[in-house]
Write a protein that holds these residues in place. Structure first.
Motif, PDB file in Angstrom:
ATOM      1  N   ALA A  36       0.832  -1.205   0.000  1.00  0.00           N
ATOM      2  CA  ALA A  36       0.000   0.000   0.000  1.00  0.00           C
ATOM      3  C   ALA A  36       0.867   1.256   0.000  1.00  0.00           C
ATOM      4  O   ALA A  36       0.561   2.237  -0.695  1.00  0.00           O
ATOM      5  CB  ALA A  36      -0.927  -0.002   1.210  1.00  0.00           C
ATOM      6  N   ALA A  37       1.962   1.234   0.755  1.00  0.00           N
ATOM      7  CA  ALA A  37       2.875   2.376   0.800  1.00  0.00           C
ATOM      8  C   ALA A  37       3.522   2.610  -0.554  1.00  0.00           C
ATOM      9  O   ALA A  37       3.689   3.760  -0.988  1.00  0.00           O
ATOM     10  CB  ALA A  37       3.939   2.159   1.871  1.00  0.00           C
ATOM     11  N   ALA A  38       3.895   1.528  -1.242  1.00  0.00           N
ATOM     12  CA  ALA A  38       4.500   1.666  -2.567  1.00  0.00           C
ATOM     13  C   ALA A  38       3.508   2.261  -3.563  1.00  0.00           C
ATOM     14  O   ALA A  38       3.861   3.142  -4.357  1.00  0.00           O
ATOM     15  CB  ALA A  38       4.986   0.305  -3.057  1.00  0.00           C
ATOM     16  N   ILE A  39       2.274   1.805  -3.521  1.00  0.00           N
ATOM     17  CA  ILE A  39       1.254   2.367  -4.409  1.00  0.00           C
ATOM     18  C   ILE A  39       1.017   3.836  -4.080  1.00  0.00           C
ATOM     19  O   ILE A  39       0.857   4.674  -4.979  1.00  0.00           O
ATOM     20  CB  ILE A  39      -0.056   1.566  -4.295  1.00  0.00           C
ATOM     21  N   LEU A  40       1.014   4.156  -2.798  1.00  0.00           N
ATOM     22  CA  LEU A  40       0.850   5.556  -2.383  1.00  0.00           C
ATOM     23  C   LEU A  40       1.958   6.423  -2.953  1.00  0.00           C
ATOM     24  O   LEU A  40       1.698   7.532  -3.448  1.00  0.00           O
ATOM     25  CB  LEU A  40       0.842   5.626  -0.853  1.00  0.00           C
ATOM     26  N   ARG A  41       3.192   5.937  -2.911  1.00  0.00           N
ATOM     27  CA  ARG A  41       4.304   6.708  -3.466  1.00  0.00           C
ATOM     28  C   ARG A  41       4.188   6.856  -4.979  1.00  0.00           C
ATOM     29  O   ARG A  41       4.550   7.886  -5.539  1.00  0.00           O
ATOM     30  CB  ARG A  41       5.645   6.027  -3.135  1.00  0.00           C
ATOM     31  N   ALA A 133      -1.062  15.415  -3.269  1.00  0.00           N
ATOM     32  CA  ALA A 133      -2.328  14.687  -3.200  1.00  0.00           C
ATOM     33  C   ALA A 133      -2.654  14.241  -1.785  1.00  0.00           C
ATOM     34  O   ALA A 133      -3.827  14.100  -1.426  1.00  0.00           O
ATOM     35  CB  ALA A 133      -2.287  13.483  -4.136  1.00  0.00           C
ATOM     36  N   ALA A 134      -1.623  14.019  -0.972  1.00  0.00           N
ATOM     37  CA  ALA A 134      -1.845  13.544   0.398  1.00  0.00           C
ATOM     38  C   ALA A 134      -2.667  14.523   1.212  1.00  0.00           C
ATOM     39  O   ALA A 134      -3.354  14.125   2.162  1.00  0.00           O
ATOM     40  CB  ALA A 134      -0.508  13.286   1.090  1.00  0.00           C
ATOM     41  N   GLY A 135      -2.623  15.802   0.845  1.00  0.00           N
ATOM     42  CA  GLY A 135      -3.397  16.798   1.572  1.00  0.00           C
ATOM     43  C   GLY A 135      -4.888  16.557   1.509  1.00  0.00           C
ATOM     44  O   GLY A 135      -5.634  17.020   2.371  1.00  0.00           O
TER      45      GLY A 135
END
Length: 201
Positions: A36-41, A133-135
């Motif tokens: 999930a972290a890799a996809i987020l990055r 996008a994280a915002g």
């Protein structure tokens, strides 16, 4: 059989079996979170779902929802992993700097600070796109905000090593601002960030 000699059972399993099952479960949960972290990055929060993570891990959808009941929980854990990766990178730079002779030339100082602040390789565009996008994803932005102190602390160690009294928040902001500007205008990120850092270091 005495109490001392009796084998403990947990949920119908012997204690060693229960520990092995727990260890396997912990590894599986970690694998799901790291994917999930890799996809987020790579794609930002919008790219993360139980279904996309399950597909990449190669597991059932029900397994991802077993370990992470909600998408918010999965996103929060992915965010914690990512900010931890960035902080670890900066800490590694700080540890190396503290065991080597301190650089004295401006270019060497700038290069050291950039290594602590910027991702390696060609991941820069994706890094800043997903940060912006994280915002819009509260679980991710909360994780990034919570982990920021560790990143700031690592950069502060690097700055102390080169006898720079600027706060780490300012240095990171200058690097990030230069990176976004350079990416949007097709310029070299490290060259632009290094040039602007030269004004404050």
């Amino acid at each position: 059989m005495t109490t001392a000699g009796r084998t403990a059972t947990v949920a119908g399993r012997t204690a060693p079996e229960a520990r092995r099952a727990t260890d396997r479960g912990g590894r599986r949960r970690t694998e799901i979170a790291e994917v999930a972290a890799a996809i987020l990055r790579e794609e930002g929060p919008a790219g993360v779902s139980h279904r996309t993570v399950a597909r990449r891990v190669g597991c059932s959808l029900s397994l991802t929802t077993y370990y992470f009941e909600s998408l918010d929980e999965l996103l929060a854990e992915a965010g914690r992993i990512n900010i931890g990766l960035w902080a670890s990178r900066a800490e590694a730079v700080a540890e190396a700097a503290e065991t080597e002779p301190a650089p004295t030339e401006r270019d060497a100082i700038t290069a050291l600070v950039l290594r602590a602040c910027l991702p390696e390789g060609s991941e820069l565009l994706g890094h800043y796109l997903q940060l912006i996008a994280a915002g819009g994803a509260a679980p991710v932005s909360t994780s990034y905000r919570t982990g920021r102190d560790r990143l700031n602390g690592a950069v502060a160690r690097v700055l102390r090593r080169v006898e720079c009294t600027r706060p780490p928040e300012l240095v990171i902001a200058v690097v990030d601002g230069a990176a976004v500007s350079a990416l949007s205008e097709g310029r070299d990120v490290r060259e632009d960030a290094g040039r602007l850092l030269g004004h404050i270091l």
